[in-house]
Design an enzyme around this catalytic site. Structure first.
Site, PDB file in Angstrom:
ATOM      1  N   ASP A 240       0.867  -1.181   0.000  1.00 60.02           N
ATOM      2  CA  ASP A 240       0.000   0.000   0.000  1.00 60.02           C
ATOM      3  C   ASP A 240       0.899   1.224   0.000  1.00 60.02           C
ATOM      4  OD1 ASP A 240      -2.368  -1.462   0.089  1.00 60.02           O
ATOM      5  OD2 ASP A 240      -2.429  -1.494   2.272  1.00 60.02           O
TER       6      ASP A 240
ATOM      7  N   ASP B  84      -6.946  -1.252  -4.593  1.00 57.08           N
ATOM      8  CA  ASP B  84      -7.987  -0.793  -3.666  1.00 57.08           C
ATOM      9  C   ASP B  84      -8.829   0.309  -4.303  1.00 57.08           C
ATOM     10  OD1 ASP B  84      -6.816  -2.493  -1.763  1.00 57.08           O
ATOM     11  OD2 ASP B  84      -5.621  -0.870  -0.893  1.00 57.08           O
TER      12      ASP B  84
END
Length: 170
Positions: free
Chosen positions: A129, A148
């Protein structure tokens, strides 16, 4: 076997989603020092303190949830269950010929983002991330990646399409 335009559309969206996600994660892994439990990693300001890039390896799911589960539960909830859901959704969008292009785009984005994150969990044992948004307390995200973003965008589109369809039928 000849593929229909609809099938090609689905494949292109899924492949593009996976490619954009994997390329962005590779660039982040190669160029931004990761954050660890011991040491704060490198942070790159994209727009002041509002939009920041960093490198965080997430062993859990959304916002790190599930990262402290035992290995068997993590395997079930973060690999097996997502793969089953992705197969189900992919089967659904291939079989349901009544879906409009916007819904197909949304579902394909969700499948592509899901595949990209499952791929990371299988290959790396975690998901990279790297984006973080903080609009001064008005809006703040967890740390996220392009997969995401694809899943979230797909979900928002599906919600909007469903509201539009409800309005038309009333």
């Amino acid at each position: 076997m000849k593929l229909s335009k609809r099938s090609i559309y689905i494949i292109v969206i899924i492949v593009l989603t996976i490619a954009i996600d994997q390329i962005s994660k590779s660039l982040v892994r190669a160029s931004i020092a990761p954050q660890t439990e011991i040491q704060r990693g490198e942070r790159i300001s994209l727009v002041g303190d509002a939009f920041i890039m960093m490198n965080v390896e997430n062993t859990g799911a959304f916002l790190g949830m599930g990262s402290d589960l035992n290995p068997m539960l993590r395997l079930i909830f973060l690999l097996i269950l997502p793969i089953l859901v992705l197969v189900f959704v992919l089967r659904y969008i291939i079989k349901d010929k009544s879906l409009d292009n916007l819904s197909l785009f949304a579902f394909s984005s969700i499948v592509g983002g899901g595949i990209a994150n499952v791929f990371d969990r299988i290959v790396y044992g975690s998901v990279t991330d790297f984006f973080f948004i903080d609009l001064g307390g008005v809006f703040k995200t967890g740390i996220f990646n392009m997969a995401d973003l694809s899943v979230t965008t797909g979900m928002i589109i599906l919600v909007l399409v469903s509201f539009k369809k409800k309005k038309v039928t009333e």
